[in-house]
Enzyme design. Structure first.
Site, PDB file in Angstrom:
ATOM      1  N   GLU A  96      -8.249  10.336  -2.689  1.00  0.00           N
ATOM      2  CA  GLU A  96      -7.919  11.715  -2.992  1.00  0.00           C
ATOM      3  C   GLU A  96      -6.827  11.783  -4.049  1.00  0.00           C
ATOM      4  O   GLU A  96      -5.999  10.894  -4.153  1.00  0.00           O
ATOM      5  CB  GLU A  96      -7.444  12.415  -1.714  1.00  0.00           C
ATOM      6  CG  GLU A  96      -8.506  12.343  -0.621  1.00  0.00           C
ATOM      7  CD  GLU A  96      -8.118  13.052   0.661  1.00  0.00           C
ATOM      8  OE1 GLU A  96      -7.039  13.660   0.704  1.00  0.00           O
ATOM      9  OE2 GLU A  96      -8.928  12.998   1.608  1.00  0.00           O
ATOM     10  N   CYS A 109      -0.744  14.022  -8.528  1.00  0.00           N
ATOM     11  CA  CYS A 109      -0.403  12.928  -7.618  1.00  0.00           C
ATOM     12  C   CYS A 109      -1.636  12.037  -7.494  1.00  0.00           C
ATOM     13  O   CYS A 109      -2.662  12.475  -6.979  1.00  0.00           O
ATOM     14  CB  CYS A 109      -0.007  13.543  -6.276  1.00  0.00           C
ATOM     15  SG  CYS A 109       0.363  12.328  -5.013  1.00  0.00           S
ATOM     16  N   CYS A 116      -4.197   1.658   2.570  1.00  0.00           N
ATOM     17  CA  CYS A 116      -2.923   1.021   2.222  1.00  0.00           C
ATOM     18  C   CYS A 116      -2.654  -0.071   3.234  1.00  0.00           C
ATOM     19  O   CYS A 116      -2.996   0.052   4.405  1.00  0.00           O
ATOM     20  CB  CYS A 116      -1.789   2.048   2.251  1.00  0.00           C
ATOM     21  SG  CYS A 116      -0.215   1.380   1.659  1.00  0.00           S
ATOM     22  N   CYS A 120       3.080   1.922   7.156  1.00  0.00           N
ATOM     23  CA  CYS A 120       4.257   2.706   7.546  1.00  0.00           C
ATOM     24  C   CYS A 120       3.864   3.574   8.741  1.00  0.00           C
ATOM     25  O   CYS A 120       2.783   4.155   8.776  1.00  0.00           O
ATOM     26  CB  CYS A 120       4.737   3.566   6.375  1.00  0.00           C
ATOM     27  SG  CYS A 120       5.273   2.571   4.970  1.00  0.00           S
ATOM     28  N   CYS A 123       2.560   7.437   8.326  1.00  0.00           N
ATOM     29  CA  CYS A 123       1.714   7.815   7.184  1.00  0.00           C
ATOM     30  C   CYS A 123       0.241   7.707   7.573  1.00  0.00           C
ATOM     31  O   CYS A 123      -0.207   6.661   8.037  1.00  0.00           O
ATOM     32  CB  CYS A 123       2.017   6.917   5.994  1.00  0.00           C
ATOM     33  SG  CYS A 123       0.972   7.273   4.572  1.00  0.00           S
ATOM     34  N   GLY A 170      -2.041   4.612  -1.090  1.00  0.00           N
ATOM     35  CA  GLY A 170      -1.836   3.233  -1.510  1.00  0.00           C
ATOM     36  C   GLY A 170      -0.426   2.910  -1.946  1.00  0.00           C
ATOM     37  O   GLY A 170       0.402   3.791  -2.155  1.00  0.00           O
ATOM     38  N   CYS A 345       1.925  15.515   1.373  1.00  0.00           N
ATOM     39  CA  CYS A 345       2.321  14.101   1.439  1.00  0.00           C
ATOM     40  C   CYS A 345       1.910  13.498   2.773  1.00  0.00           C
ATOM     41  O   CYS A 345       2.167  14.074   3.823  1.00  0.00           O
ATOM     42  CB  CYS A 345       3.834  13.962   1.360  1.00  0.00           C
ATOM     43  SG  CYS A 345       4.550  14.638  -0.107  1.00  0.00           S
TER      44      CYS A 345
END
Ligand code: SAH
Length: 376
Positions: A96, A109, A116, A120, A123, A170, A345
């Site tokens: 995306e 963005c 990824c 984390c 996320c 990522g 985000c």
């Protein structure tokens, strides 16, 4: 399209690589500049449309090469004007990208990987696991698609995309070579011509790759810190177990010292209720940031299903911010944009097929050498 082809895709080639390609087909390097402009400044996909190039060269290029952009499979616009695109990548996954209009600014963005590997804890992209690196064509293709969506292609007119942030899906520094090629195109005068202050790479802190980045480009740098001490950061951002905060701060200072102009590092700090949002955390952060020329961007946590975290109250966010400001840190709170279309985000998930190709932990802790691609 996924049809197999032996032609070389020129879309993601940095100016140097396009020059190299011209040599391999027996042409002078400088001729590649015209082609670079046609691809990136005029959005042309067929060599036959490159009218100031000789017929012979056009034919040669048609035989050997192509300009292949990733396919858009969905586009949504949020109530606040934020636009999200879902892009199909080679191999059937999707990623995306998000365009955030804000006055004169239009910030794109972009994603750098399918999923990824850094895992984390807060996320949603990390929860998807990791599939593979995007190619340079798939990364720069996102910018090209966003600019073209405004109509006739003219990136040098009114800046349709004024800023690019590598803050999508990522970890850009885990896909080092492709990301650097794409950044070079973003900043190249004969391509998109964005200034170094308008292109920002965000990293969770892959320390050796920060040093290597400084040898390759002078893009602006953002660091996802999220915790003021190693104990907490080890839990939230596992790559910290490998590269602790002090090493990260040192690498950031080395990066800044190589730049020819005076810039600061943007520190991103996602605020999670009861986890890292207490006044004590803010006080520790004030002390820490004295060691680095920086500005702070606080990101209130954006919820997603089963995350296990919550967004702090507005009062808690404000208290945290005030402590930072009183401590002399330039602090902004990132407004949540596009959350009604899951474009905020940490809400970018795409569709990660075959997410078990490599164990996330293995990549996070073993394979963080710059340049080594985690998956081809
Ligand atoms: N891997 C890079 C690029 C991703 S940037 C990096 O870590 O910097 C995306 C930013 O959004 C990062 O700062 C990330 O930590 C933050 N983020 C991730 N999930 C989030 C969430 N659920 N809410 C708010 N911010 C989040």
């Amino acid at each position: 399209m996924s049809e197999s082809t032996t032609k070389t895709n020129l879309l993601g080639m940095s100016p140097e690589k396009l020059g190299d390609f011209f040599e391999t087909i027996g042409e002078k390097r400088f001729r590649s500049t015209q082609v670079l402009k046609w691809i990136h400044q005029f959005g042309v996909d067929n060599f036959d449309d490159m009218t100031n190039i000789s017929k012979v060269l056009r034919q040669k290029l048609t035989d050997a090469a192509e300009i292949r952009e990733p396919e858009v499979i969905m586009q949504k616009t949020s109530k606040d004007g934020t636009r999200k695109w879902v892009i199909k990548t080679e191999g059937g996954s999707s990623v995306e990208m998000v365009l955030i209009p804000d006055g004169d600014r239009r910030t794109l963005c972009v994603s750098s990987q399918v999923g990824c590997s850094l895992d984390c804890s807060f996320c949603s992209t990390g929860k998807q696991g990791f599939n593979r690196n995007l190619t340079a064509a798939e990364i720069i293709g996102q910018l090209r698609i966003a600019i073209k969506s405004y109509g006739p292609f003219d990136p040098s007119g009114d800046r349709r995309v004024s800023n690019v942030v590598l803050m999508g899906m990522g970890e850009p520094l885990m896909n080092f070579n492709n990301v650097v090629d794409a950044i070079k195109l973003m900043m190249e005068d004969n391509a998109y011509g964005l200034s170094k202050r308008r292109v920002t790479l965000s990293t969770a802190g892959v320390v050796p790759a920060i040093d290597k980045l400084g040898e390759e480009t002078d893009v602006s740098l953002a660091v996802s810190l999220h915790a003021p001490n190693d104990e907490l950061r080890n839990q939230l951002v596992p790559v910290n177990q490998r590269y602790p905060i002090s090493e990260l701060i040192d690498a950031c200072n080395r990066y800044l010292s190589k730049l020819s102009d005076k810039r600061v590092i943007t520190i991103e700090y996602t605020l999670m209720a009861g986890v890292n949002d207490q006044p004590e955390h803010a006080r520790q952060l004030v002390k820490l940031l004295r060691k680095l020329p920086s500005k702070l961007n606080l990101i209130p946590f954006n919820p997603f299903p089963n995350s296990g975290y919550e967004r702090p109250s507005d009062e808690a966010i404000d208290t945290f911010k005030q402590i930072m400001v009183r401590g002399g840190v330039l602090t902004t709170v990132r407004r949540t944009r596009g959350d009604d279309v899951d474009a905020a985000c940490g809400q970018l998930v795409g569709q990660v097929e075959d997410r078990t190709r490599r164990s996330a932990k293995y990549i996070a802790l073993q394979d963080v050498t710059p340049g080594a691609s985690a998956a081809e």
